[in-house]
Design an enzyme around this catalytic site. Structure first.
Site, PDB file in Angstrom:
ATOM      1  N   GLY A 116      -9.358  64.130  75.589  1.00 30.10           N
ATOM      2  CA  GLY A 116      -8.770  65.110  74.917  1.00 30.10           C
ATOM      3  C   GLY A 116      -9.273  66.404  75.527  1.00 30.10           C
ATOM      4  O   GLY A 116     -10.583  66.710  75.683  1.00 30.10           O
ATOM      5  N   ARG A 145      -6.867  59.860  79.828  1.00 31.23           N
ATOM      6  CA  ARG A 145      -7.884  58.532  79.314  1.00 31.23           C
ATOM      7  C   ARG A 145      -7.428  57.394  80.047  1.00 31.23           C
ATOM      8  O   ARG A 145      -6.315  57.165  80.146  1.00 31.23           O
ATOM      9  CB  ARG A 145      -7.350  58.383  77.650  1.00 31.23           C
ATOM     10  N   ASP A 156     -14.035  67.514  68.104  1.00 30.98           N
ATOM     11  CA  ASP A 156     -14.077  66.744  67.190  1.00 30.98           C
ATOM     12  C   ASP A 156     -15.490  66.969  66.577  1.00 30.98           C
ATOM     13  O   ASP A 156     -15.763  66.691  65.413  1.00 30.98           O
ATOM     14  CB  ASP A 156     -13.927  65.046  67.462  1.00 30.98           C
ATOM     15  N   ARG A 190      -5.853  72.140  69.698  1.00 31.29           N
ATOM     16  CA  ARG A 190      -6.401  72.058  71.071  1.00 31.29           C
ATOM     17  C   ARG A 190      -6.007  73.066  72.109  1.00 31.29           C
ATOM     18  O   ARG A 190      -6.733  73.300  73.230  1.00 31.29           O
ATOM     19  CB  ARG A 190      -6.155  70.786  71.767  1.00 31.29           C
TER      20      ARG A 190
HETATM   21  O1  F6P Z   1     -10.535  63.650  70.708  1.00 35.06           O
HETATM   22  C1  F6P Z   1      -9.913  65.009  70.379  1.00 35.06           C
HETATM   23  C2  F6P Z   1      -8.606  64.623  69.565  1.00 35.06           C
HETATM   24  O2  F6P Z   1      -7.759  65.722  69.526  1.00 35.06           O
HETATM   25  C3  F6P Z   1      -8.574  63.968  68.369  1.00 35.06           C
HETATM   26  O3  F6P Z   1      -8.979  64.902  67.274  1.00 35.06           O
HETATM   27  C4  F6P Z   1      -7.459  63.491  68.139  1.00 35.06           C
HETATM   28  O4  F6P Z   1      -7.460  62.040  67.543  1.00 35.06           O
HETATM   29  C5  F6P Z   1      -6.867  62.844  69.545  1.00 35.06           C
HETATM   30  O5  F6P Z   1      -8.062  63.678  70.420  1.00 35.06           O
HETATM   31  C6  F6P Z   1      -5.707  62.891  69.903  1.00 35.06           C
HETATM   32  O6  F6P Z   1      -5.246  62.354  71.093  1.00 35.06           O
HETATM   33  P1  F6P Z   1      -4.129  62.706  72.116  1.00 35.06           P
HETATM   34  O7  F6P Z   1      -4.101  63.926  72.697  1.00 35.06           O
HETATM   35  O8  F6P Z   1      -4.401  61.679  73.246  1.00 35.06           O
HETATM   36  O9  F6P Z   1      -2.970  62.536  71.277  1.00 35.06           O
END
Ligand code: F6P
Length: 324
Positions: free
Chosen positions: A12, A73, A128, A257
């Site tokens: 993330g 990822r 996180d 984010r």
């Molecule tokens: O690890 C960071 C994070 O924003 C977590 O808080 C959240 O659960 C996850 O990534 C969300 O992932 P994605 O952006 O793949 O939906």
């Protein structure tokens, strides 16, 4: 000794990643090394998405949110074959060191490369704040401020309508963001993974807040809590009249984010990025560069991965006292 390093962002994205990329690049160039930006995290490492970086490549990015390198990822990188492919690619391009800017999953990948003998260091970066090895990780402060702004806004509309709001924040399995947002946002409670709060207890908090004459009730819910937003809203769907307040639920999601990093994360990204390079220059590999107190701290990746940092019980108690 390394002389040409790669830098990548993975998992993330987090506000401040660009400051870290810039710091890795300029610190390494300052040592006379070459720098290669790797696009799209480990996926780009395996497919050879390499860009030669100069000091200009990272100009004007310190204030930008997200990551100029892109992030991803990768399932393939979790396999030995995937990692061998990445190491082969780096060897072909003369890359003999790597800095990985990312959170738990990304540092697990970095540790795997380290175990295969490749020189790699990590920069503790995730909103996180669940990484062992750093009191505070890159991006948390900005994400927290975004959550706070939302909570402040929700409070005004909640007061106008005498409503209770359940506000869900991110954090994966860690309640840090929720707890700190509750404390700083003057919320009535935080529902976090580390300390179970049952739906009945949540109902009780809402009813008592109403009885105390409050004009609103804000409960911050961590996405990783056993009773997260959807579970709670489902529980309350036929009990709405019993709470005093009318009830609404809001999920903040990826808003937390996005956007430009605050001063704290720009400075933290700069310090951690430079720190990861400095460790390499001193011949230290396989460590996570984080912050303990106000000092850079280097923790072996072996001691960081596969763990989740807990929250402070005393801060949890403080938040509930302040909610009276
Ligand atoms: O690890 C960071 C994070 O924003 C977590 O808080 C959240 O659960 C996850 O990534 C969300 O992932 P994605 O952006 O793949 O939906």
């Amino acid at each position: 000794m390394v002389s040409k390093i790669g830098v990548l962002t993975s998992g993330g994205d987090a506000p401040g990643m660009n400051a870290a990329i810039r710091a890795v690049t300029r610190s390494a160039l300052d040592l006379g090394w070459e720098v290669v930006g790797v696009a799209h995290g480990y996926a780009g490492l395996m497919s050879g998405e390499f860009m030669p970086f100069t000091a200009r490549s990272v100009g004007g990015i310190i204030q930008q949110g997200g990551t100029i390198l892109g992030s991803a990822r990768s399932e393939e990188f979790k396999t030995v074959d995937g990692r061998k492919k990445a190491i082969r690619n780096m060897a072909q391009h003369g890359i003999d060191g790597l800095v990985v800017i990312g959170g738990n999953g990304s540092q697990t990948g970095a540790y795997s490369l380290h175990q295969m003998g490749f020189p790699v260091n990590g920069v503790a970066s995730t909103i996180d704040n669940d990484l062992v090895g750093s009191d505070i990780t890159l991006g948390v402060d900005t994400a927290l401020n975004i959550a706070l702004e939302a909570i402040d806004r929700l409070k005004t509309t909640a007061s106008s309508h005498n409503r209770a709001f359940l506000v869900e924040v991110m954090g994966r399995g860690c309640g840090y963001l929720a707890l700190m947002a509750a404390l700083a946002g003057g919320a009535e409670a935080a529902v976090i993974p580390e300390i179970e709060t049952t739906p009945e207890q949540v109902a009780d908090i809402i009813r008592k807040s109403y009885a105390r004459g409050k004009s609103h009730c804000i409960i911050v819910v961590a996405e990783g809590a056993k009773h997260e937003l959807d579970v709670l809203m489902d529980y309350f769907k036929d009990k709405k009249g019993e709470l005093g307040f009318e009830l609404r639920g809001t999920e903040l999601g990826h808003i937390q984010r996005g956007g430009e990093p605050g001063a704290f994360d720009r400075i933290l990204g700069t310090r951690l990025g430079a720190g990861a390079v400095e460790a390499m220059a001193n011949g230290t590999y396989g460590v996570l560069c984080g912050l303990k107190g106000n000092e850079l701290a280097y923790t072996p990746l072996a001691d960081c991965v596969g763990k989740t940092k807990g929250v402070s019980e005393s801060v949890y108690k403080l938040a509930s006292v302040m909610a009276k």
